[in-house]
Scaffold this motif. Structure first.
Motif, PDB file in Angstrom:
ATOM      1  N   MET A   1       0.842  -1.169   0.000  1.00 48.70           N
ATOM      2  CA  MET A   1       0.000   0.000   0.000  1.00 48.70           C
ATOM      3  C   MET A   1       0.893   1.241   0.000  1.00 48.70           C
ATOM      4  SD  MET A   1      -2.673   1.379   2.917  1.00 48.70           S
ATOM      5  CE  MET A   1      -1.763   0.600   4.199  1.00 48.70           C
ATOM      6  N   LYS A   2       0.578   2.171  -0.847  1.00 53.54           N
ATOM      7  CA  LYS A   2       1.272   3.459  -0.882  1.00 53.54           C
ATOM      8  C   LYS A   2       0.234   4.566  -0.775  1.00 53.54           C
ATOM      9  CE  LYS A   2       5.306   2.180  -3.542  1.00 53.54           C
ATOM     10  NZ  LYS A   2       6.197   2.544  -4.631  1.00 53.54           N
ATOM     11  N   ARG A   3       0.609   5.603  -0.071  1.00 54.58           N
ATOM     12  CA  ARG A   3      -0.230   6.796   0.049  1.00 54.58           C
ATOM     13  C   ARG A   3       0.638   7.995  -0.284  1.00 54.58           C
ATOM     14  NH1 ARG A   3      -3.830   3.602  -0.096  1.00 54.58           N
ATOM     15  NH2 ARG A   3      -5.191   3.034   1.618  1.00 54.58           N
ATOM     16  N   ASN A   4       0.007   9.131  -0.619  1.00 56.40           N
ATOM     17  CA  ASN A   4       0.813  10.311  -0.904  1.00 56.40           C
ATOM     18  C   ASN A   4       0.163  11.575  -0.404  1.00 56.40           C
ATOM     19  OD1 ASN A   4      -0.619  11.865  -3.117  1.00 56.40           O
ATOM     20  ND2 ASN A   4      -0.507   9.849  -4.077  1.00 56.40           N
ATOM     21  N   GLY A   5       0.993  12.559  -0.251  1.00 57.47           N
ATOM     22  CA  GLY A   5       0.583  13.911   0.056  1.00 57.47           C
ATOM     23  C   GLY A   5       1.439  14.833  -0.778  1.00 57.47           C
ATOM     24  N   THR A   6       0.949  16.028  -1.033  1.00 56.74           N
ATOM     25  CA  THR A   6       1.699  16.985  -1.829  1.00 56.74           C
ATOM     26  C   THR A   6       1.768  18.331  -1.127  1.00 56.74           C
ATOM     27  OG1 THR A   6      -0.256  17.683  -3.063  1.00 56.74           O
ATOM     28  CG2 THR A   6       1.049  15.902  -4.019  1.00 56.74           C
ATOM     29  N   ALA A   7       2.815  19.061  -1.435  1.00 55.94           N
ATOM     30  CA  ALA A   7       2.983  20.421  -0.919  1.00 55.94           C
ATOM     31  C   ALA A   7       3.453  21.313  -2.055  1.00 55.94           C
ATOM     32  CB  ALA A   7       3.994  20.444   0.214  1.00 55.94           C
ATOM     33  N   VAL A   8       2.911  22.518  -2.091  1.00 55.41           N
ATOM     34  CA  VAL A   8       3.345  23.541  -3.044  1.00 55.41           C
ATOM     35  C   VAL A   8       3.659  24.785  -2.226  1.00 55.41           C
ATOM     36  CG1 VAL A   8       2.683  24.973  -5.012  1.00 55.41           C
ATOM     37  CG2 VAL A   8       1.861  22.603  -4.864  1.00 55.41           C
ATOM     38  N   TRP A   9       4.851  25.335  -2.420  1.00 57.27           N
ATOM     39  CA  TRP A   9       5.286  26.535  -1.702  1.00 57.27           C
ATOM     40  C   TRP A   9       5.612  27.617  -2.709  1.00 57.27           C
ATOM     41  CZ3 TRP A   9       5.187  27.601   3.347  1.00 57.27           C
ATOM     42  CH2 TRP A   9       5.850  28.754   3.778  1.00 57.27           C
ATOM     43  N   LYS A  10       5.220  28.843  -2.410  1.00 58.61           N
ATOM     44  CA  LYS A  10       5.526  29.989  -3.276  1.00 58.61           C
ATOM     45  C   LYS A  10       6.135  31.098  -2.432  1.00 58.61           C
ATOM     46  CE  LYS A  10       1.949  28.864  -6.581  1.00 58.61           C
ATOM     47  NZ  LYS A  10       0.751  29.263  -7.269  1.00 58.61           N
ATOM     48  N   GLY A  11       7.282  31.592  -2.873  1.00 61.64           N
ATOM     49  CA  GLY A  11       7.911  32.718  -2.189  1.00 61.64           C
ATOM     50  C   GLY A  11       8.993  32.293  -1.217  1.00 61.64           C
ATOM     51  N   LEU A  13      10.924  31.925   2.571  1.00 61.02           N
ATOM     52  CA  LEU A  13      10.510  31.210   3.781  1.00 61.02           C
ATOM     53  C   LEU A  13       9.574  32.036   4.649  1.00 61.02           C
ATOM     54  CD1 LEU A  13      10.660  28.852   5.795  1.00 61.02           C
ATOM     55  CD2 LEU A  13      12.696  29.960   6.761  1.00 61.02           C
ATOM     56  N   LYS A  14       9.955  33.258   4.974  1.00 55.21           N
ATOM     57  CA  LYS A  14       9.156  34.051   5.915  1.00 55.21           C
ATOM     58  C   LYS A  14       7.970  34.754   5.271  1.00 55.21           C
ATOM     59  CE  LYS A  14      12.382  34.716   9.626  1.00 55.21           C
ATOM     60  NZ  LYS A  14      12.958  35.635  10.581  1.00 55.21           N
ATOM     61  N   GLU A  15       8.078  35.161   4.024  1.00 56.42           N
ATOM     62  CA  GLU A  15       6.985  35.884   3.392  1.00 56.42           C
ATOM     63  C   GLU A  15       6.118  34.986   2.513  1.00 56.42           C
ATOM     64  OE1 GLU A  15      10.228  37.217   3.293  1.00 56.42           O
ATOM     65  OE2 GLU A  15       9.744  38.467   5.019  1.00 56.42           O
ATOM     66  N   GLY A  16       6.620  33.850   2.165  1.00 56.91           N
ATOM     67  CA  GLY A  16       5.884  32.951   1.280  1.00 56.91           C
ATOM     68  C   GLY A  16       4.802  32.176   2.002  1.00 56.91           C
ATOM     69  N   ASN A  17       4.146  31.313   1.236  1.00 60.77           N
ATOM     70  CA  ASN A  17       3.130  30.441   1.817  1.00 60.77           C
ATOM     71  C   ASN A  17       2.960  29.242   0.904  1.00 60.77           C
ATOM     72  OD1 ASN A  17       0.901  30.968  -0.169  1.00 60.77           O
ATOM     73  ND2 ASN A  17       1.199  33.046   0.614  1.00 60.77           N
ATOM     74  N   GLY A  18       2.239  28.278   1.422  1.00 63.18           N
ATOM     75  CA  GLY A  18       2.035  27.072   0.645  1.00 63.18           C
ATOM     76  C   GLY A  18       0.716  26.417   0.958  1.00 63.18           C
ATOM     77  N   VAL A  19       0.501  25.316   0.252  1.00 65.92           N
ATOM     78  CA  VAL A  19      -0.679  24.493   0.486  1.00 65.92           C
ATOM     79  C   VAL A  19      -0.243  23.036   0.511  1.00 65.92           C
ATOM     80  CG1 VAL A  19      -2.349  26.116  -0.501  1.00 65.92           C
ATOM     81  CG2 VAL A  19      -1.278  24.412  -1.976  1.00 65.92           C
ATOM     82  N   VAL A  20      -0.947  22.249   1.310  1.00 66.98           N
ATOM     83  CA  VAL A  20      -0.721  20.810   1.357  1.00 66.98           C
ATOM     84  C   VAL A  20      -2.035  20.109   1.046  1.00 66.98           C
ATOM     85  CG1 VAL A  20       1.238  20.843   2.943  1.00 66.98           C
ATOM     86  CG2 VAL A  20      -1.063  20.722   3.866  1.00 66.98           C
ATOM     87  N   SER A  21      -1.905  18.965   0.383  1.00 73.52           N
ATOM     88  CA  SER A  21      -3.078  18.158   0.037  1.00 73.52           C
ATOM     89  C   SER A  21      -2.750  16.692   0.275  1.00 73.52           C
ATOM     90  CB  SER A  21      -3.457  18.357  -1.434  1.00 73.52           C
ATOM     91  OG  SER A  21      -3.783  19.700  -1.695  1.00 73.52           O
ATOM     92  N   THR A  22      -3.782  15.918   0.504  1.00 73.83           N
ATOM     93  CA  THR A  22      -3.622  14.481   0.660  1.00 73.83           C
ATOM     94  C   THR A  22      -4.319  13.765  -0.486  1.00 73.83           C
ATOM     95  OG1 THR A  22      -5.575  14.350   2.071  1.00 73.83           O
ATOM     96  CG2 THR A  22      -3.449  14.575   3.177  1.00 73.83           C
ATOM     97  N   GLN A  23      -3.869  12.559  -0.739  1.00 73.79           N
ATOM     98  CA  GLN A  23      -4.435  11.735  -1.801  1.00 73.79           C
ATOM     99  C   GLN A  23      -5.947  11.588  -1.638  1.00 73.79           C
ATOM    100  OE1 GLN A  23      -2.359   8.020  -2.111  1.00 73.79           O
ATOM    101  NE2 GLN A  23      -3.978   7.035  -3.264  1.00 73.79           N
ATOM    102  N   SER A  24      -6.409  11.443  -0.400  1.00 72.04           N
ATOM    103  CA  SER A  24      -7.838  11.257  -0.133  1.00 72.04           C
ATOM    104  C   SER A  24      -8.648  12.542  -0.303  1.00 72.04           C
ATOM    105  CB  SER A  24      -8.036  10.757   1.302  1.00 72.04           C
ATOM    106  OG  SER A  24      -7.624  11.772   2.213  1.00 72.04           O
ATOM    107  N   LYS A  25      -7.964  13.662  -0.374  1.00 74.25           N
ATOM    108  CA  LYS A  25      -8.568  14.996  -0.458  1.00 74.25           C
ATOM    109  C   LYS A  25      -9.183  15.457   0.868  1.00 74.25           C
ATOM    110  CE  LYS A  25      -7.445  15.843  -4.686  1.00 74.25           C
ATOM    111  NZ  LYS A  25      -6.292  16.670  -4.903  1.00 74.25           N
ATOM    112  N   VAL A  26      -8.891  14.739   1.968  1.00 77.14           N
ATOM    113  CA  VAL A  26      -9.314  15.226   3.278  1.00 77.14           C
ATOM    114  C   VAL A  26      -8.662  16.586   3.523  1.00 77.14           C
ATOM    115  CG1 VAL A  26      -9.142  14.824   5.769  1.00 77.14           C
ATOM    116  CG2 VAL A  26      -9.851  12.971   4.252  1.00 77.14           C
ATOM    117  N   LEU A  27      -7.397  16.678   3.157  1.00 72.90           N
ATOM    118  CA  LEU A  27      -6.743  17.978   3.081  1.00 72.90           C
ATOM    119  C   LEU A  27      -6.651  18.319   1.605  1.00 72.90           C
ATOM    120  CD1 LEU A  27      -3.738  17.682   5.565  1.00 72.90           C
ATOM    121  CD2 LEU A  27      -5.902  18.864   5.932  1.00 72.90           C
ATOM    122  N   ASP A  28      -7.204  19.434   1.226  1.00 76.08           N
ATOM    123  CA  ASP A  28      -7.208  19.825  -0.176  1.00 76.08           C
ATOM    124  C   ASP A  28      -6.809  21.292  -0.257  1.00 76.08           C
ATOM    125  OD1 ASP A  28      -7.502  19.786  -2.910  1.00 76.08           O
ATOM    126  OD2 ASP A  28      -9.699  19.797  -2.868  1.00 76.08           O
TER     127      ASP A  28
END
Length: 136
Positions: A1-11, A13-28
């Motif tokens: 079994m494999k699962r995944n999550g993803t992260a996207v960061w822009k900018g 470290l201190k001024e930037g921001n990002g989003v994280v998502s999970t394969q299940s879309k519980v976090l989207d």
């Protein structure tokens, strides 16, 4: 079994921001930032996600062990506190409260200790893991 999550960061470290998502879309596209990680900003952070994963994994493992012993579980609630010091997760402390019919405190504690050592997330973490457990 494999699962995944993803992260996207822009900018940066201190001024930037990002989003994280999970394969299940519980976090989207759940937001995270320097402020949500190191200050009091809106959004999640890696340590919070690890704490939730450890609490969930441990609780499922504990329910399996208690069930194997033949006891009926009404509920198990686990809180996990992760401690990040100088860029390293140094501790993960699990606080457990359980309602289990007929189980003795000794047998319960044995199963807690077994779950603490054997849940997959515990095995993954390179940190001191501890548990405080209470039968209700």
């Amino acid at each position: 079994m494999k699962r995944n999550g993803t992260a996207v960061w822009k900018g940066s470290l201190k001024e930037g921001n990002g989003v994280v998502s999970t394969q299940s879309k519980v976090l989207d596209n759940a937001q995270y930032s320097f402020k949500s990680r190191f200050e009091e900003g809106i959004g999640t952070n890696p340590e919070e996600l690890i704490a939730a994963a450890h609490a969930g994994c441990f609780t499922m493992q504990l329910s399996a062990y208690i069930g194997e012993e033949g006891f009926e579980i009404e509920s198990i609630e686990t809180k996990c506190d992760i401690d990040l010091v100088d860029g390293t997760i140094v501790t993960s402390h699990l606080t457990v409260s359980a309602k289990v019919s007929g189980i003795s405190a000794d047998v319960f504690q044995q199963q807690v200790t077994k779950a603490e050592k054997n849940c997959p997330v515990s095995k993954l973490l390179n940190a001191a893991i501890s548990t405080t457990a209470t039968l209700v």
